[in-house]
Write a protein that holds these residues in place. Sequence first.
Motif, mmCIF file in Angstrom:
data_model
loop_
_atom_site.group_PDB
_atom_site.id
_atom_site.type_symbol
_atom_site.label_atom_id
_atom_site.label_comp_id
_atom_site.label_asym_id
_atom_site.label_seq_id
_atom_site.Cartn_x
_atom_site.Cartn_y
_atom_site.Cartn_z
ATOM 1 N N GLU A 1 -7.503 -5.491 4.839
ATOM 2 C CA GLU A 1 -6.544 -4.405 5.036
ATOM 3 C C GLU A 1 -6.360 -4.106 6.534
ATOM 4 O O GLU A 1 -7.174 -4.502 7.371
ATOM 5 N N ASP B 1 -1.768 5.613 1.592
ATOM 6 C CA ASP B 1 -2.161 4.288 1.125
ATOM 7 C C ASP B 1 -0.884 3.594 0.624
ATOM 8 O O ASP B 1 -0.316 3.978 -0.400
ATOM 9 N N GLU C 1 -0.298 0.877 -0.765
ATOM 10 C CA GLU C 1 -0.381 0.108 -2.014
ATOM 11 C C GLU C 1 -0.309 1.025 -3.241
ATOM 12 O O GLU C 1 0.430 0.779 -4.168
ATOM 13 N N HIS D 1 1.042 -6.336 3.485
ATOM 14 C CA HIS D 1 1.849 -5.475 2.617
ATOM 15 C C HIS D 1 3.245 -5.283 3.222
ATOM 16 O O HIS D 1 3.374 -4.923 4.391
ATOM 17 N N GLY E 1 -3.016 -0.390 4.187
ATOM 18 C CA GLY E 1 -2.809 -1.221 3.000
ATOM 19 C C GLY E 1 -3.200 -2.641 3.327
ATOM 20 O O GLY E 1 -3.657 -2.924 4.435
#
Length: 333
Positions: free
Chosen positions: A131, A221, A223, A93, A89
């Motif tokens: 990322e 993932d 996100e 994050h 991510g």
Amino acid sequence: MKVAVVGIGAVGSAACRFLAEAGHTVVGFERFEIGHGFGSSHGESRIIRYAYPEAHYTKLMGQAYPLWEALEQAAGEELFVRCGGLFFGPKDHPELASMQQALEINGVVHQLLSAEEVTERYPALVLHPNEAALWQSDAGFLRAGAVVRAQARLAQKAGAELRENTVVESLDALESFDHVIVCAGAWANTLFPEQPLPLTVTRQQVTYLAGELPGYPVWIDAESYWYGFPSDGRIAGVKLARHIPQVPFDQERLDRPTQKSDDDAALAYAATRFPSLGQDVTHHASCLYTNTPDESFVFDHPRPKVTRVSACSGHGFKFSILMGRLAADAATK
Ligand SMILES: Cc1cc2nc3c(=O)[nH]c(=O)nc-3n(C[C@H](O)[C@H](O)[C@H](O)COP(=O)(O)OP(=O)(O)OC[C@H]3O[C@@H](n4cnc5c(N)ncnc54)[C@H](O)[C@@H]3O)c2cc1C
């Protein structure tokens, strides 16, 4: 002791096995055939991982992992594919940060990789320069349907009586047992009309897209909550799904429909992250999540001599063997 187990899915089959192997008299009841596709534990794969944003789940997995390894040995078949896990991510994050913290607190070895390092290892996966990813080698996937069948088989070998196609309509019918464990998944509330839990059952779809990704890990993932697997070697293609509860679904329905819009969403996501995967859907299936408001599990004693347990909220399979073990202990100790 004489123990009844209602529901022979992931948790129930584990509880039956532990109870029978400890020498107790066990009768398991299952409304369908063992391994059926109407509940939450069918299919080829469920992610297993230490990496969790909440450190208590990482800690619990420290107790679950040895149980999975022992099951695999006892069953004499591959039930746990150790392909590693990648959790990615945006660099900042909060879930990546808390996952890393949970792994550190619990002393689980892991690596933080930049987008470039990920591209070097896994060129089919697109990560953006802003990322990052956490790599953890103990992650992988459990062969879900095979796990349930193996646990049921081992339970029977140890003397458990498993009654398939038998619906328990009321706990009063089980009064002759010293203890009753209810692990009824999406049906968790039906036996407790006076003590219902705030559960929402939702239909979730998994989609397989043409491709293999050999040597790839399971991935999440952070996100978007899309997640996926390399080829499981059983069904053609690679499996993708999204860990967001979908629309509520009546578990009493005797169909488990799939929707083209869910496949299209998987294709659209894959086009951004795995552009080399084919555009063909090779397989799809539906499965039920039983969601609690905080995505935690249920483990309580709503009545004397009754334990109610559910590996809930779409992330419980990896814990189900431990839940079965704890339920067996609660019933007998
Ligand atoms: C699409 C999808 C993806 C998932 N991915 C993951 C993942 O990657 N990793 C992970 O850890 N978890 C994952 N999960 C969650 C995990 O699969 C579930 O939490 C777990 O399988 C639940 O097991 P259970 O034993 O509670 O329920 P079930 O396996 O559904 O078992 C309950 C059983 O009780 C029976 N029953 C109910 N009522 C009665 C009755 N009155 N009499 C007799 N029998 C009865 C039912 O027929 C059923 O067989 C996923 C779930 C889904 C749906």
